[in-house]
Design a protein around this motif. Structure first.
Motif, PDB file in Angstrom:
ATOM      1  N   ALA A  50     -29.671 -20.062  23.579  1.00 24.84           N
ATOM      2  CA  ALA A  50     -29.257 -19.626  22.235  1.00 24.84           C
ATOM      3  C   ALA A  50     -27.739 -19.641  22.102  1.00 24.84           C
ATOM      4  CB  ALA A  50     -29.809 -18.229  21.955  1.00 24.84           C
ATOM      5  N   LEU A  51     -27.062 -19.113  23.131  1.00 25.80           N
ATOM      6  CA  LEU A  51     -25.597 -19.067  23.075  1.00 25.80           C
ATOM      7  C   LEU A  51     -24.997 -20.471  23.069  1.00 25.80           C
ATOM      8  CD1 LEU A  51     -24.795 -16.089  25.490  1.00 25.80           C
ATOM      9  CD2 LEU A  51     -24.557 -16.152  22.998  1.00 25.80           C
ATOM     10  N   ALA A  52     -25.564 -21.343  23.910  1.00 28.22           N
ATOM     11  CA  ALA A  52     -25.048 -22.718  23.960  1.00 28.22           C
ATOM     12  C   ALA A  52     -25.287 -23.428  22.624  1.00 28.22           C
ATOM     13  CB  ALA A  52     -25.735 -23.484  25.089  1.00 28.22           C
ATOM     14  N   PHE A  53     -26.458 -23.190  22.041  1.00 28.89           N
ATOM     15  CA  PHE A  53     -26.784 -23.819  20.755  1.00 28.89           C
ATOM     16  C   PHE A  53     -25.807 -23.353  19.677  1.00 28.89           C
ATOM     17  CE2 PHE A  53     -29.799 -23.922  16.961  1.00 28.89           C
ATOM     18  CZ  PHE A  53     -29.575 -25.255  16.710  1.00 28.89           C
ATOM     19  N   PHE A  54     -25.631 -22.035  19.559  1.00 30.89           N
ATOM     20  CA  PHE A  54     -24.699 -21.518  18.545  1.00 30.89           C
ATOM     21  C   PHE A  54     -23.284 -22.013  18.817  1.00 30.89           C
ATOM     22  CE2 PHE A  54     -27.775 -18.026  17.456  1.00 30.89           C
ATOM     23  CZ  PHE A  54     -27.890 -18.383  16.138  1.00 30.89           C
ATOM     24  N   GLY A  55     -22.902 -21.993  20.076  1.00 31.70           N
ATOM     25  CA  GLY A  55     -21.557 -22.442  20.436  1.00 31.70           C
ATOM     26  C   GLY A  55     -21.324 -23.888  20.039  1.00 31.70           C
ATOM     27  N   LEU A  56     -22.298 -24.735  20.322  1.00 31.76           N
ATOM     28  CA  LEU A  56     -22.145 -26.153  19.976  1.00 31.76           C
ATOM     29  C   LEU A  56     -22.135 -26.365  18.457  1.00 31.76           C
ATOM     30  CD1 LEU A  56     -24.445 -27.717  22.720  1.00 31.76           C
ATOM     31  CD2 LEU A  56     -22.006 -28.145  22.424  1.00 31.76           C
ATOM     32  N   LEU A  99     -18.732 -25.307  17.328  1.00 36.80           N
ATOM     33  CA  LEU A  99     -17.747 -26.298  17.751  1.00 36.80           C
ATOM     34  C   LEU A  99     -17.819 -27.534  16.848  1.00 36.80           C
ATOM     35  CD1 LEU A  99     -15.674 -27.331  19.908  1.00 36.80           C
ATOM     36  CD2 LEU A  99     -17.630 -28.335  21.109  1.00 36.80           C
ATOM     37  N   PHE A 100     -19.031 -27.953  16.576  1.00 31.52           N
ATOM     38  CA  PHE A 100     -19.238 -29.121  15.730  1.00 31.52           C
ATOM     39  C   PHE A 100     -18.698 -28.871  14.310  1.00 31.52           C
ATOM     40  CE2 PHE A 100     -22.050 -31.467  12.831  1.00 31.52           C
ATOM     41  CZ  PHE A 100     -21.759 -32.747  13.252  1.00 31.52           C
ATOM     42  N   SER A 101     -19.018 -27.686  13.755  1.00 34.47           N
ATOM     43  CA  SER A 101     -18.519 -27.346  12.410  1.00 34.47           C
ATOM     44  C   SER A 101     -17.000 -27.304  12.400  1.00 34.47           C
ATOM     45  CB  SER A 101     -19.045 -25.976  11.963  1.00 34.47           C
ATOM     46  OG  SER A 101     -20.430 -25.954  12.022  1.00 34.47           O
ATOM     47  N   ALA A 102     -16.428 -26.731  13.483  1.00 36.40           N
ATOM     48  CA  ALA A 102     -14.965 -26.630  13.554  1.00 36.40           C
ATOM     49  C   ALA A 102     -14.330 -28.012  13.603  1.00 36.40           C
ATOM     50  CB  ALA A 102     -14.577 -25.822  14.786  1.00 36.40           C
ATOM     51  N   LEU A 103     -14.931 -28.924  14.362  1.00 35.39           N
ATOM     52  CA  LEU A 103     -14.385 -30.288  14.449  1.00 35.39           C
ATOM     53  C   LEU A 103     -14.375 -30.963  13.081  1.00 35.39           C
ATOM     54  CD1 LEU A 103     -15.945 -31.618  17.802  1.00 35.39           C
ATOM     55  CD2 LEU A 103     -13.554 -31.106  17.326  1.00 35.39           C
ATOM     56  N   VAL A 104     -15.484 -30.787  12.346  1.00 36.29           N
ATOM     57  CA  VAL A 104     -15.553 -31.394  11.008  1.00 36.29           C
ATOM     58  C   VAL A 104     -14.505 -30.788  10.099  1.00 36.29           C
ATOM     59  CG1 VAL A 104     -17.017 -31.671   8.965  1.00 36.29           C
ATOM     60  CG2 VAL A 104     -17.993 -32.009  11.236  1.00 36.29           C
ATOM     61  N   ARG A 105     -14.363 -29.443  10.176  1.00 37.28           N
ATOM     62  CA  ARG A 105     -13.391 -28.782   9.290  1.00 37.28           C
ATOM     63  C   ARG A 105     -11.962 -29.178   9.657  1.00 37.28           C
ATOM     64  NH1 ARG A 105     -16.357 -26.718   6.081  1.00 37.28           N
ATOM     65  NH2 ARG A 105     -18.083 -25.287   6.416  1.00 37.28           N
ATOM     66  N   VAL A 106     -11.692 -29.307  10.946  1.00 33.19           N
ATOM     67  CA  VAL A 106     -10.352 -29.737  11.381  1.00 33.19           C
ATOM     68  C   VAL A 106     -10.079 -31.140  10.855  1.00 33.19           C
ATOM     69  CG1 VAL A 106      -9.020 -30.482  13.399  1.00 33.19           C
ATOM     70  CG2 VAL A 106     -10.130 -28.252  13.395  1.00 33.19           C
TER      71      VAL A 106
END
Lengths: 284, 177
Positions: B18-24, B27-34
């Motif tokens: 669960a933690l890895a899923f949420f973390g990824l 991370l993915f959302s942050a990359l898109v926003r960046v």
């Protein structure tokens, strides 16, 4: 005696016209007060209603209503062949299609054909000064008999089933049409009306209420005539402005994003199913 | 193939997943926003332009007069703009996050991604083609298609593929952790 005659002549020349009713027996103290584009069931049931704001404005013979397309080109001109009978102040004149007369069950004062362009256009009556109203994506203000200012609802124009009506609540008399109710700015002078209420010169009236209410841009609800509204991100992700998408070009649409409920549901199901699979595999 | 068994308890494994899923996902959302916020959409812009070109080419191959210009597609009198979300980036991102987070061997993960990601991209291509056709010719049905039908289909396809993969991994006792 000669002096008395002289002063009488002066009085007659200067004062009598001032005491007479304004513009009695004329046609020009008149405004367009309602425009109806038809209904989805009767799209040809269109009308334009004029209203006098002074008595005696019934001498309309030879005067006309002109319809314009979105760029200001003339679509049609409808000319009165005779005066109308009722010249009482606040009385109305109905210019309507035969289908509108049937839909509302009243006679019309002048026949028009169903030529009102929904997405953008204008109508003018050749009063003095001429009165015009424009709507939708109309861009031909310079071609009109008089300016109509900013078009009413520049994003979606006329909507079937809904009339646009002049707001007469301002001025000295909030229930009567007055000259000050016209600011030559269609966007400010007209509102969407849920119930169309045509009334002919004889005083007969009809009404039609559409099943869908007038749209309210900015209430975050995508309503009839709107491509999107506020936070309705599905239709225009991040780009919904004035209840339309901001993409250049007429009829532009956006392919939508995945809705939030879908993403949340996906995450929830992955966690649930993943947990079950892991537990099952470890307990076997 | 030798099954790999770890020592972690099921609860710990689920928590890690669960933690890895949420973390990824974060991370993915942050990359898109960046990319959109700081890099002026260099990556997402490339993606949308190529998606538009692919959709227009696919429509043309069916005999439809689609024209693409940058990230816009014109079909008959209607113009469509392909934005980042249209490319299936969200659903592919979720699928990748779920696959990478699941406690399995790297070989299995790559196998899942190698099959799942192209399948989702292909399905999304069909989705965009159909929505553009519907928007151009049956505009009133567009909302129904894009708000209800296609999101359900795409999400169900992604979930179904991930479940099939995860079951094969868990059923083959190839969990790692």
């Amino acid at each position: 005696m000669a002096r008395r005659l002289f002063w009488s002549a002066i009085f007659a020349t200067l004062c009598v016209p001032a005491l007479a009713p304004p513009a009695f027996g004329s046609f020009h103290l008149m405004k367009i007060v309602e425009v109806f584009p038809g209904t989805s069931g009767s799209p040809n049931a269109q009308y334009v209603m004029l209203q006098m704001y002074s008595a005696g404005q019934n001498l309309v013979s030879g005067h006309f209503l002109r319809v314009y397309n979105a760029t200001g080109g003339t679509v049609a001109t409808f000319t009165f062949g005779a005066n109308v009978g009722n010249g009482a102040t606040q009385s109305t004149i109905l210019i309507a299609t035969a289908e509108a007369a049937t839909l509302f069950g009243i006679s019309k004062d002048l026949t028009m054909t169903a030529v009102l362009p929904l997405a953008g256009g204008a109508v003018c009556f050749d009063a003095i000064p001429a009165d015009c109203v424009s709507w939708g994506n109309f861009t031909g203000d310079g071609s009109l008999l008089n300016t109509a200012g900013t078009p009413y609802e520049s994003d979606y124009g006329l909507i079937l089933g809904h009339a646009i009506r002049r707001d007469i609540s301002g001025g000295t008399f909030p229930t009567l049409l007055e000259a000050s109710d016209d600011t030559n700015n269609s966007a400010a002078d007209f509102d969407c009306a849920n119930t169309a209420m045509p009334k002919n010169n004889a005083g007969s009236s009809g009404s039609y209420t559409d099943g869908t209410p007038c749209p309210v841009c900015g209430n975050n609800v995508k309503e009839v005539g709107e491509v999107c509204d506020g936070t309705d991100a599905f239709a225009c992700p991040g780009l919904c402005v004035s209840c339309n998408c901001t993409v250049a070009g007429v009829g532009a649409l956006k392919v939508p994003a995945t809705p939030i409920w879908g993403l949340v549901g996906f995450v929830g199901l992955v966690l649930l199913c993943g947990s079950v699979l892991v537990r099952r595999a470890r307990s076997s | 193939m030798q099954p790999v068994r770890g020592a972690a308890s099921p609860n710990m494994l689920v928590l890690r997943f669960a933690l890895a899923f949420f973390g990824l996902v974060l991370l993915f959302s942050a990359l898109v926003r960046v990319d959109i916020g700081l890099l002026d959409g260099v990556a997402t812009g490339w993606l949308t332009n190529h998606a538009a070109a692919a959709v227009a080419a696919a429509l043309r191959s069916l005999g439809l007069p689609a024209v693409d210009l940058g990230n816009q597609i014109t079909l008959d009198a209607s113009r469509f703009e392909i934005v980042a979300n249209c490319t299936g980036i969200e659903i592919v991102g979720l699928f990748v996050a779920a696959t990478l987070a699941f406690p399995s061997r790297w070989r299995d993960r790559f196998k899942g991604l190698a099959i799942g990601v192209p399948a989702l991209i292909g399905l999304n291509l069909i989705r965009m083609m159909s929505l553009i056709y519907i928007g151009a010719h049956f505009a009133r049905a567009l909302d129904y298609g894009h708000l209800y039908v296609w999101p359900m289909l795409l999400l169900a396809a992604a979930l179904g593929m991930w479940l099939a993969w995860a079951r094969s991994v868990a059923g083959g006792e190839r969990l790692v952790g």
